[in-house]
Design a protein around this motif. Structure first.
Motif, mmCIF file in Angstrom:
data_model
loop_
_atom_site.group_PDB
_atom_site.id
_atom_site.type_symbol
_atom_site.label_atom_id
_atom_site.label_comp_id
_atom_site.label_asym_id
_atom_site.label_seq_id
_atom_site.Cartn_x
_atom_site.Cartn_y
_atom_site.Cartn_z
ATOM 1 N N PRO A 52 0.774 -1.311 -0.007
ATOM 2 C CA PRO A 52 0.112 -0.052 -0.051
ATOM 3 C C PRO A 52 0.847 1.228 -0.029
ATOM 4 O O PRO A 52 0.479 2.301 -0.805
ATOM 5 N N PRO A 285 -3.286 -7.367 2.233
ATOM 6 C CA PRO A 285 -3.349 -6.127 2.573
ATOM 7 C C PRO A 285 -3.958 -4.964 1.699
ATOM 8 O O PRO A 285 -4.896 -4.183 1.958
ATOM 9 N N GLN A 286 -3.776 -5.138 0.547
ATOM 10 C CA GLN A 286 -4.403 -4.264 -0.428
ATOM 11 C C GLN A 286 -5.715 -4.235 -0.758
ATOM 12 O O GLN A 286 -6.813 -3.604 -1.026
ATOM 13 N N ARG A 289 -7.762 -3.082 2.189
ATOM 14 C CA ARG A 289 -7.934 -1.775 2.009
ATOM 15 C C ARG A 289 -8.965 -1.337 1.239
ATOM 16 O O ARG A 289 -9.680 -0.294 1.211
ATOM 17 N N TYR A 293 -11.461 -1.055 4.635
ATOM 18 C CA TYR A 293 -10.596 -1.014 6.047
ATOM 19 C C TYR A 293 -9.587 -0.014 6.002
ATOM 20 O O TYR A 293 -8.868 0.108 5.128
ATOM 21 N N GLY A 294 -9.151 0.368 7.203
ATOM 22 C CA GLY A 294 -8.088 1.298 7.385
ATOM 23 C C GLY A 294 -6.835 0.811 7.121
ATOM 24 O O GLY A 294 -6.602 -0.414 6.863
ATOM 25 N N PRO A 295 -5.781 1.494 6.589
ATOM 26 C CA PRO A 295 -4.402 1.154 6.274
ATOM 27 C C PRO A 295 -3.553 0.213 7.464
ATOM 28 O O PRO A 295 -2.914 -0.736 7.180
ATOM 29 N N SER A 297 -5.317 -1.565 9.763
ATOM 30 C CA SER A 297 -5.897 -2.774 9.696
ATOM 31 C C SER A 297 -5.670 -3.765 8.698
ATOM 32 O O SER A 297 -5.365 -4.902 8.820
ATOM 33 N N SER A 298 -5.568 -3.013 7.343
ATOM 34 C CA SER A 298 -5.430 -3.931 6.466
ATOM 35 C C SER A 298 -3.979 -4.733 6.445
ATOM 36 O O SER A 298 -3.865 -5.684 5.871
#
Length: 444
Positions: A52, A285-286, A289, A293-295, A297-298
Motif C-alpha cells: 500500500p 493488505p491491498q 484496504r 478497512y483502514g491502512p 488494519s489492512s
C-alpha cells in the motif's frame, strides 16, 4: 535430485577402536534452518506488507497491474531457484546451497531498497526469489535428516512455523519501520540475514552426511554421523543418476508407475495450494484496504493470517494422523474457500479478524498436507521424485497467484479476487480428494 536421507536415529556407540568425538546436538541444525526459513518467510511476505505504501509512492511508478507482475517475478525466480537447487546440491552439497541462497535473497532485498523505479525493483524481487526458491526445500531436507527418526515429522512441522513467524515479522516491519522511515527501510532490513545468519551457518552448520555418502566421501560422512549421533546406512547400491536428464526420466516414470493416476491430481492440488498461498500473501493488505478497512488494519490482517498459519501447522499433523492426510487436506481446502468468500463481504472489523485468523489455519497447512500425501501415492523409489515434481509444478501456481490478484485489482474488481481464491480452494479440494482415492502402490 533429492537425495533420500541416509541417516536416521541415534548411533549406539562410536566406531570400535576410535575414541568417541565430543557429540554435537542435532538441535543446532534445526535452530539454524529455523532462522533461515524465518528470514525466507519475512522476505516473501514483506512485499505485501508494504505494497500500500509503495503504490502511494509516485516516485516508484508502481500501479496495481505492475505490482502483480512484480509479485509473479518473485515467484518465477523461486521456481528457477527451486529447480536449480537440485543440481547445485548434487554438485556442491546442501550447506553451500543454504548459505548461497541466504546471500542471494539478502542481495535482492538490497537491490529493492535502492531501486529507482518499478523495473529495477522487479529485478530485485526476481533475485530475491532465486535465493528463496532453493532455501526452503533444502532446509527441510536437512532437518529431516538430522532429526531422530520418530521425530522427523514433528521436526518438519516446527521448521515450517518459522515461515509464518517471518511473515508476522514482515507485518511488524510494515506497521512500524515503514510508517516511520518509509517502505525502503523495510527492504534495507532485508540485508540482516546476510549479516546475522550467514556467519552462523558458516560456523555451525554441518554438511549433509547423505550428500557426502552419495558423493563417495564415506569417511567424512561417517565422521559427521558419529559427531551428531546419527546412524549411517552403508552405501551398497550403485550411485544414483543425477542431473536434468535423470529428473526428466523420473517425471515420466510418475505417469507410468503405480501412482500414474494420482500424479496429475497431485500436481493440480499443489498448483491451487501455492496459488492461494502466494496470491493471498501478496494481495491481502491491498484487497482489504480496497474493501474499506483502514491502512493499519489492512496490513495487520497479514499478521493475523500468519498467526493462524502457525496454529494450523501445529494441529494439522495430529488431525491428519487420525482422519487421513488427503481427507483432511481436502476439508482444509474447502474451509479456505469458505473463508475467502466471507472475506469478500464487508463485515465488522472484529469478525473479519476472526475470519482471517481461521482462514490462515486452513490455508497454509492445506498445502503442506498435499506434500504429506506423497508417500501414500507412490512406491518408495518414486517418493522423492513425486515430491519434487509436485513442488515444482506448484510453483507455477505461485507465479500465477500474484499476477491474477494484480489484474483483478487493476480493473477495480477486488471482490472477484476472493472469488478466484475460493475457486482455487474448491479445485484443490476436489483434486486432493480424488488423488487420495486412487489405488495405493501396493494395490497395483
Amino acid at each position: 535430485m533429492s537425495i533420500a536421507p541416509a541417516v536416521r536415529g541415534r548411533a549406539a556407540t562410536a566406531t570400535a577402536g576410535r575414541p568417541p568425538a565430543r557429540r554435537r546436538r542435532p538441535l543446532t541444525v534445526l535452530l539454524l534452518c529455523w532462522l533461515v526459513v524465518l528470514f525466507d518467510g519475512m522476505d516473501v511476505n514483506v512485499y505485501g506488507a508494504v505494497m500500500p505504501r509503495m503504490l502511494a509512492d509516485p516516485g516508484l511508478g508502481l500501479d496495481p497491474a505492475t505490482a502483480g507482475t512484480v509479485g509473479s517475478w518473485t515467484t518465477f525466480g523461486m521456481l528457477i531457484g527451486a529447480l536449480a537447487a537440485g543440481n547445485l546440491t548434487d554438485w556442491t552439497g546442501r550447506r553451500p546451497v543454504i548459505v548461497g541462497g541466504t546471500l542471494l535473497f539478502s542481495a535482492g532485498s538490497v537491490l529493492c531498497a535502492a531501486a529507482p523505479g518499478a523495473e529495477s525493483f522487479g529485478l530485485g524481487r526476481f533475485v530475491t526469489g532465486l535465493g528463496l526458491g532453493g532455501v526452503m526445500p533444502v532446509c527441510l531436507s536437512m532437518v529431516m535428516e538430522f532429526a531422530p527418526g520418530a521425530r522427523a515429522a514433528l521436526t518438519a512441522g516446527v521448521l515450517m512455523t518459522s515461515y509464518h513467524v517471518g511473515g508476522m515479522l514482515a507485518t511488524g516491519l510494515g506497521l512500524t519501520l515503514a510508517a516511520g522511515s518509509g517502505w525502503r527501510a523495510v527492504f534495507w532490513a532485508g540485508a540482516v540475514p546476510a549479516l546475522v545468519a550467514v556467519p552462523l551457518l558458516l560456523w555451525l552448520l554441518p554438511e549433509s552426511p547423505a550428500v557426502l555418502l552419495a558423493k563417495g566421501r564415506t569417511d567424512r560422512a561417517r565422521q559427521l554421523a558419529d559427531l551428531y549421533g546419527l546412524r549411517l546406512r552403508h552405501a551398497t547400491a550403485a550411485p544414483q543418476a543425477v542431473g536434468v536428464r535423470a529428473r526428466w526420466h523420473a517425471a515420466l516414470a510418475l505417469f507410468r508407475g503405480p501412482g500414474r493416476r494420482a500424479t496429475p491430481l497431485l500436481w493440480a492440488a499443489s498448483f491451487c495450494g501455492l496459488l492461494l498461498v502466494y496470491g493471498v500473501s501478496t494481495w491481502l493488505p491491498q484487497l482489504m484496504r480496497a474493501a474499506g478497512y483502514g491502512p493499519t488494519s489492512s496490513v495487520a490482517f497479514l499478521l493475523v493470517i500468519n498467526a493462524g498459519g502457525i496454529v494450523g501447522m501445529l494441529i494439522a499433523g495430529t488431525v491428519a494422523t487420525r482422519f487421513g492426510v488427503a481427507r483432511v487436506s481436502a476439508v482444509w481446502f474447502l474451509l479456505t474457500a469458505v473463508g475467502a468468500l466471507l472475506l469478500s463481504l464487508r463485515l465488522p472489523l472484529p469478525v473479519t479478524y476472526v475470519i482471517v485468523a481461521v482462514t490462515g489455519i486452513w490455508l497454509f497447512s492445506a498445502q503442506v498436507m498435499v506434500y504429506a500425501t506423497v508417500p501414500a501415492l507412490y512406491p518408495a523409489g518414486q517418493v522423492s521424485a513425486g515430491l519434487g515434481w509436485a513442488t515444482g509444478v506448484g510453483r507455477l501456481g505461485a507465479v500465477m497467484g500474484p499476477a491474477l490478484g494484480g489484474a483483478v485489482v487493476a480493473h477495480g474488481a477486488q471482490r472477484w479476487a476472493f472469488v478466484i481464491f475460493a475457486a482455487a480452494g474448491l479445485t484443490g479440494a476436489l483434486a486432493i480428494h480424488l488423488a487420495g482415492r486412487t489405488p495405493c502402490p501396493s494395490d497395483s
